[in-house]
Design a protein around this motif. Sequence first.
Motif, PDB file in Angstrom:
ATOM      1  N   ALA A  23       0.835  -1.206   0.000  1.00  0.00           N
ATOM      2  CA  ALA A  23       0.000   0.000   0.000  1.00  0.00           C
ATOM      3  C   ALA A  23       0.867   1.252   0.000  1.00  0.00           C
ATOM      4  N   PHE A  24       1.942   1.222   0.791  1.00  0.00           N
ATOM      5  CA  PHE A  24       2.756   2.437   0.869  1.00  0.00           C
ATOM      6  C   PHE A  24       3.737   2.571  -0.299  1.00  0.00           C
ATOM      7  N   LEU A  26       2.737   1.897  -3.332  1.00  0.00           N
ATOM      8  CA  LEU A  26       1.859   2.534  -4.311  1.00  0.00           C
ATOM      9  C   LEU A  26       1.669   4.020  -3.976  1.00  0.00           C
ATOM     10  N   ALA A  27       1.546   4.305  -2.684  1.00  0.00           N
ATOM     11  CA  ALA A  27       1.383   5.709  -2.268  1.00  0.00           C
ATOM     12  C   ALA A  27       2.604   6.528  -2.690  1.00  0.00           C
ATOM     13  N   SER A  30       2.422   7.195  -6.421  1.00  0.00           N
ATOM     14  CA  SER A  30       1.412   8.200  -6.764  1.00  0.00           C
ATOM     15  C   SER A  30       1.870   9.594  -6.360  1.00  0.00           C
ATOM     16  N   LYS A  31       2.659   9.674  -5.274  1.00  0.00           N
ATOM     17  CA  LYS A  31       3.196  10.979  -4.859  1.00  0.00           C
ATOM     18  C   LYS A  31       4.155  11.499  -5.932  1.00  0.00           C
ATOM     19  N   TYR A  33       3.975  10.852  -9.118  1.00  0.00           N
ATOM     20  CA  TYR A  33       3.126  11.382 -10.202  1.00  0.00           C
ATOM     21  C   TYR A  33       2.675  12.794  -9.875  1.00  0.00           C
ATOM     22  N   PHE A  34       2.203  12.957  -8.639  1.00  0.00           N
ATOM     23  CA  PHE A  34       1.550  14.209  -8.250  1.00  0.00           C
ATOM     24  C   PHE A  34       2.544  15.363  -8.163  1.00  0.00           C
TER      25      PHE A  34
ATOM     26  N   GLY B 129      -4.211   5.584   3.732  1.00  0.00           N
ATOM     27  CA  GLY B 129      -3.178   5.649   2.682  1.00  0.00           C
ATOM     28  C   GLY B 129      -3.767   5.363   1.305  1.00  0.00           C
ATOM     29  N   SER B 130      -4.709   4.403   1.240  1.00  0.00           N
ATOM     30  CA  SER B 130      -5.317   4.045  -0.048  1.00  0.00           C
ATOM     31  C   SER B 130      -6.177   5.182  -0.586  1.00  0.00           C
ATOM     32  N   THR B 133      -3.768   7.741  -1.909  1.00  0.00           N
ATOM     33  CA  THR B 133      -3.183   7.223  -3.151  1.00  0.00           C
ATOM     34  C   THR B 133      -4.175   7.341  -4.308  1.00  0.00           C
ATOM     35  N   LEU B 136      -4.467  10.931  -5.456  1.00  0.00           N
ATOM     36  CA  LEU B 136      -3.273  11.405  -6.183  1.00  0.00           C
ATOM     37  C   LEU B 136      -3.234  10.826  -7.602  1.00  0.00           C
TER      38      LEU B 136
END
Lengths: 139, 495
Positions: A23-24, A26-27, A30-31, A33-34, B129-130, B133, B136
Amino acid sequence: MVIHISRKAILTILLIAYSSYQAFSLARTSKWYFEGHYTDPVTIFEQRFEPLKPRLLKSEKIGYWTDIPEQQPGQWFKEYFLTQYSLSPTVVDNSVDCCSLIVANVHDPSSVQSLIRNGRLSLVHDYGNGVLLLSRQAE
Amino acid sequence: MIVAFLSSFLLSFLIGFFAVSLLWPRGRQTNSDIVLRCCLAVGFGFGISSCLFFCWLYFLGSSTRYFGRSYIVPEVVTAVGLGVACFYSSRKPISSNGQDHDRREEYGSLLARLLGRLLPTVFYVVLAGSVITFILIALTHQHGEWDAWSIWNLRARFLARGTEHWRNAFVLSQGLPHADYPLLLPLTVARGWKYIGSEAFLVPIAVAFLFTFSSAGILCSSLAILRSKQTCYLAGTVMLGASSLVSHGASQYADVVIGFFMLCAIVAVAMCHQMPSGENAGLLVVAGLAVGFAAWTKNEGLLFLVVFAGVFFLEAAWRSGWKACLREASMFAIGLLPVVAVVAWFKLSLAPLNYLQPGNYSAQGPMQYFLEPGSVSQKLATLFRYRVVAKAMARELLFSHAKIPGVTPLLVFYALFARPRKSSVISASTGAAILVLMLVGYFFVYITTPLNLVHHLDTSLARLLLQLWPSWLFVFFLATSTPKPNHLAVAPHAQ
């Protein structure tokens, strides 16, 4: 004092740890990307076709021509579908013989000259950024 | 605009909530029940409102200059009608208080209690967190990924922009791929845009968000009802963390939506098994509706319909005899048939040929590079294809599109050390049979595909398996026991 933990409890903890790690991860992606490392190609593509949209009627069907070689089918289809997405609800047909108007999506502006020179098509308007509107000449 | 945006979602939620509440077993009012009903209401609301919007579009959509925003009328009438029915139904005396399976597992030792507290904490951290995510990814991919913009949002644009020419979305053109795909998702997005009066990218993102996290909500709340809170948190953490559900959801893929409805149907049947046969009629209608909406989302839903109905009837006949089976089948059909009628209407009146049907593609132009020659019978007789598909499926299940083994091996080991729960055998085996047959169906779709096999597997297998993932997790955690207190203990004196 000895801690006795069953194999199943260990697996429960492993499942939690693995899921949290994924999960982290992926986070983190995505960060990335952002933070501006990624620009949405669909938005950029749509901007190219924005000036052409008012010229098209909703009911219209237009032809399509591109200078991307068919031997690069992935890129060819991506840009064809993006053109259809940008110009909907006008139907974009993969042909220059189907309709009176043809949209050209070109990467090399000189490539369209051969089409015009051999007398099949004439230029209606050049919208810039490789987007041209052509019309089929009467037989 | 915000008011119109919220009212469009609220109206569809109310339709879904009243419909589900009307069908829900009376007397069940635990927190988990309410969460489950709310999550079901999200999908069912979108499903029902998309059917209503389709009917409006079909009959009046071509004359929008005369009928303006009249699509709101059938929705308001439906919401009010269901609300009134729900109100009167709730005033009747409760015949049964329902069996409440909501319970907390007690752990004896200090360390075990720590694990008991760790699970909800980790779940809520992974959930937060999901959500971040998802937001974002969605904000950086406003149109979604390839399938979202080339199929679902493209169709939504035709339906919302096209006025009298909305049927052009279904003409045969290479630029309009998969024009035969059902319309639940495009209609939901187009309906949101119509309410707002503009094509705000927030609408498809919000729809995708609600489906993604409602799937997690259904998994967690149903396991909290049927199993325990600990199982609910563990399953929720695995679902959100160890899969591509969040990234695919944020990419606005319909596979998350169909996965939602598959999970709804399997959960409804599992809950039916826990209730006396006279009191589960409403849940059978819920299962029928969910299967219908799966078929209204993607063509894979039609396969799910056939598989689900077959397994459901055989299991019901084996468990309770043909008479009870017919009663259950008729309740299931009450939910299923109205939605299937809309799907059939769309398929027969608007949809062109499916891309998997032979002869639908001409081998001209760049398409020739994606086609593979050979008839269906020739492909069925080619052993090499079986090996390629089996290998790809095994790799995807084991590695989940990553370089290191995914969560599946861990779940296999977990199952080896977990005792099967006898009380869940029927529900779990029914769910597992449905999912295994779905896998078999997907396997043969790949064997006979007219497209280049490797390309087809590369571009779709992960998404197809993701459709089944929430249901697999539900069946898995329903069937296996959670750690017992003596599995995790502190021994004060040891040799």
